[in-house]
Design a protein around this motif. Sequence first.
Motif, PDB file in Angstrom:
ATOM      1  N   GLU A  34     -52.362   0.624  25.284  1.00  0.00           N
ATOM      2  CA  GLU A  34     -52.380   1.690  26.288  1.00  0.00           C
ATOM      3  C   GLU A  34     -52.525   3.051  25.630  1.00  0.00           C
ATOM      4  OE1 GLU A  34     -49.558   2.409  29.761  1.00  0.00           O
ATOM      5  OE2 GLU A  34     -49.384   0.242  29.484  1.00  0.00           O
ATOM      6  N   PHE A  35     -51.876   3.184  24.473  1.00  0.00           N
ATOM      7  CA  PHE A  35     -51.986   4.411  23.676  1.00  0.00           C
ATOM      8  C   PHE A  35     -52.519   4.024  22.309  1.00  0.00           C
ATOM      9  CE2 PHE A  35     -48.250   5.157  26.494  1.00  0.00           C
ATOM     10  CZ  PHE A  35     -48.792   6.166  27.282  1.00  0.00           C
ATOM     11  N   PRO A  36     -53.822   4.121  22.094  1.00  0.00           N
ATOM     12  CA  PRO A  36     -54.404   3.701  20.811  1.00  0.00           C
ATOM     13  C   PRO A  36     -54.011   4.646  19.675  1.00  0.00           C
ATOM     14  CG  PRO A  36     -56.076   4.676  22.228  1.00  0.00           C
ATOM     15  CD  PRO A  36     -54.844   4.571  23.059  1.00  0.00           C
ATOM     16  N   PRO A  37     -54.205   4.235  18.417  1.00  0.00           N
ATOM     17  CA  PRO A  37     -53.880   5.084  17.267  1.00  0.00           C
ATOM     18  C   PRO A  37     -54.546   6.452  17.383  1.00  0.00           C
ATOM     19  CG  PRO A  37     -54.390   2.877  16.531  1.00  0.00           C
ATOM     20  CD  PRO A  37     -54.703   2.913  18.001  1.00  0.00           C
ATOM     21  N   GLY A  38     -53.782   7.502  17.105  1.00  0.00           N
ATOM     22  CA  GLY A  38     -54.287   8.872  17.144  1.00  0.00           C
ATOM     23  C   GLY A  38     -54.210   9.530  18.511  1.00  0.00           C
ATOM     24  N   SER A  39     -53.882   8.766  19.559  1.00  0.00           N
ATOM     25  CA  SER A  39     -53.825   9.361  20.897  1.00  0.00           C
ATOM     26  C   SER A  39     -52.480  10.041  21.136  1.00  0.00           C
ATOM     27  CB  SER A  39     -54.056   8.288  21.962  1.00  0.00           C
ATOM     28  OG  SER A  39     -53.002   7.347  21.938  1.00  0.00           O
ATOM     29  N   LEU A  40     -52.474  10.956  22.098  1.00  0.00           N
ATOM     30  CA  LEU A  40     -51.256  11.685  22.451  1.00  0.00           C
ATOM     31  C   LEU A  40     -50.433  10.882  23.452  1.00  0.00           C
ATOM     32  CD1 LEU A  40     -52.514  15.352  22.899  1.00  0.00           C
ATOM     33  CD2 LEU A  40     -50.810  14.557  21.247  1.00  0.00           C
ATOM     34  N   LEU A  41     -49.126  10.849  23.214  1.00  0.00           N
ATOM     35  CA  LEU A  41     -48.217  10.275  24.187  1.00  0.00           C
ATOM     36  C   LEU A  41     -47.902  11.314  25.264  1.00  0.00           C
ATOM     37  CD1 LEU A  41     -45.583   8.358  21.997  1.00  0.00           C
ATOM     38  CD2 LEU A  41     -47.441   7.397  23.328  1.00  0.00           C
ATOM     39  N   PRO A  42     -47.368  10.902  26.402  1.00  0.00           N
ATOM     40  CA  PRO A  42     -46.945  11.882  27.404  1.00  0.00           C
ATOM     41  C   PRO A  42     -45.919  12.841  26.802  1.00  0.00           C
ATOM     42  CG  PRO A  42     -46.947   9.674  28.328  1.00  0.00           C
ATOM     43  CD  PRO A  42     -47.175   9.526  26.868  1.00  0.00           C
ATOM     44  N   SER A  43     -45.836  14.019  27.330  1.00  0.00           N
ATOM     45  CA  SER A  43     -44.867  15.003  26.848  1.00  0.00           C
ATOM     46  C   SER A  43     -43.456  14.581  27.261  1.00  0.00           C
ATOM     47  CB  SER A  43     -45.176  16.382  27.438  1.00  0.00           C
ATOM     48  OG  SER A  43     -45.001  16.348  28.853  1.00  0.00           O
ATOM     49  N   GLU A  44     -42.457  15.273  26.706  1.00  0.00           N
ATOM     50  CA  GLU A  44     -41.082  14.961  27.061  1.00  0.00           C
ATOM     51  C   GLU A  44     -40.842  15.112  28.557  1.00  0.00           C
ATOM     52  OE1 GLU A  44     -38.387  17.216  24.739  1.00  0.00           O
ATOM     53  OE2 GLU A  44     -38.844  16.202  22.845  1.00  0.00           O
ATOM     54  N   SER A  45     -41.400  16.160  29.134  1.00  0.00           N
ATOM     55  CA  SER A  45     -41.187  16.377  30.575  1.00  0.00           C
ATOM     56  C   SER A  45     -41.854  15.266  31.391  1.00  0.00           C
ATOM     57  CB  SER A  45     -41.736  17.743  30.992  1.00  0.00           C
ATOM     58  OG  SER A  45     -43.130  17.831  30.723  1.00  0.00           O
TER      59      SER A  45
END
Length: 554
Positions: A34-45
Amino acid sequence: MGANGGPGRRDGQRGGPMYQQVRQDLLARIRRGEFPPGSLLPSESQICEQYGVSVTTARRAFLELVKEGVVRRRAGVGTMVAPRVRRARIAFASIDYTGDAWRHIPSVIGEMFAGIGEHAWRRDAVLEIVGVEDEEAEGYLRRVAERRPVDGLLLRVANDIRGEHLDILERAGMPYVLIKRHIPGRRMNCVISDDVTGARMATSHLLELGHRRIGFVCGKPHLTLNRERLAGYREALEEHGVGFDEGLVRQEEHFTTEMGYRAVRSLLEAPSRPSAVFVASDTMAIGGYEAVWDLGLRIPDDVSIVGYDDIQAASALQPPLTTVRTSYYDFGRLAAQLLLDLIEGREVAPQRRVIHPTLVVRGSTRRLSPGRGARHRPPREPAPVPSPGRLSGLGLLCSGLDAALRQEVVRACAAEGALPLAGEEAPPDVWVQGLSLWQDLGTNLRRALERGRMALRRIKEGGSLVYVASAMSPDPSLGGIEHEAVRAGLERVVRVLAGEGAGRGVRVNALLCLADRHELQTERAAQVAGTVAFLASPAARGISGETLALDGPP
């Protein structure tokens, strides 16, 4: 909450601190791609909104992933998935298995490890193996649940699993899979076999062959699986209109060959002995074979025997054992697959996998003749051991051995009454083949298989083929890897030949000597020769398909 696969999907088994739940779910989503290498995760908020948690919880979940090397945090940019995601780490924990019966039949646990290891390899997971005493189990499970040294546990216990042990893992949200054990009525992650059906199949097979007095033997009667096997035995009797007789049941303390010997012998020495015995463990059935022979009886002429599990030794017994197959390899493979799917969020706990048994009919059962079993026939007197030795009158052929070792083997066997054959004209009863595994392992093992098949065609029915295999002592710097490779290859050759020779009653075994040539022809020679004489003798009539190793001091 939960729309993106978060903790909103959890049920009663998914627990533990909220930050661990968030961490685990994010890690599963990363592993699923769902989140491949190098991609951004959702922010804390965004994490707070998705999972319904506080900023403190979201931040701690991120920090855990950073500490594990799964993600990286960059000021002004955000939290990014690392270029290479950490491999899943799983542990196989055996609880209270020290000294239990499985150590006497290592091929059983080896099959299970093969299934686990193959699937872990395919999924690029790291596997570790841990042995834990029963009194240490609670502390071990708490440490794993709190410190998370691994992502999930495969559990194999000697007795029934304790509910409080599962509670520890479930409260912490630690993925686990229990192998070959379950608690009736409790929802849990497990891989089990349908033992009621398996036992019913085994007993029905004997009933359909005309047997009506059928003994039942098991170990550890308190175990759920053995209560289920006894239930299947009783169901089959009822379905065929045969009454249950408590006097035909023997329940022993352990699943050992010794306990199997005692139980089967007790049944066969009874005033009205059974014509067939369902032994709900192949390991115990091996002991049962010994009991039949010691009473001067024959399988299946005087008594039919059915086992359970289809371990590797079952097909190499003489005659080959009819048994219920529940593959240990499949247990391991399915358990590893389920655990990794739980870790990666592809499955939601609790999950139950059931292996459906099959009946493998071999030579240890036969149809009961009309009228047979109506009267008691006492066991024949055991056949006397040939004099002057265990190999009296048996023709002996040796090939491929160095001269000094050959001389020692011939001397030891002749002392037991064997008749050395000068050439290869007469078919031998005992053939001892030398095999060097000093180098070029693959070629030498292939040659051993070819020569062994040639020997099986020439050896007399009921004879014995014994390999004397030599290899260099293992290099300590390699941690025994060479030794394990040599032994695994030789074991495979011996098991294949034992299966092929079983139809003619030919036993195949090997002695693996880890020593240099000088040791093998001097201080080790007598030890090797004595072991060869034993393997070729009637005293080892229940042994086939086994590889013994001499790697200690003589």
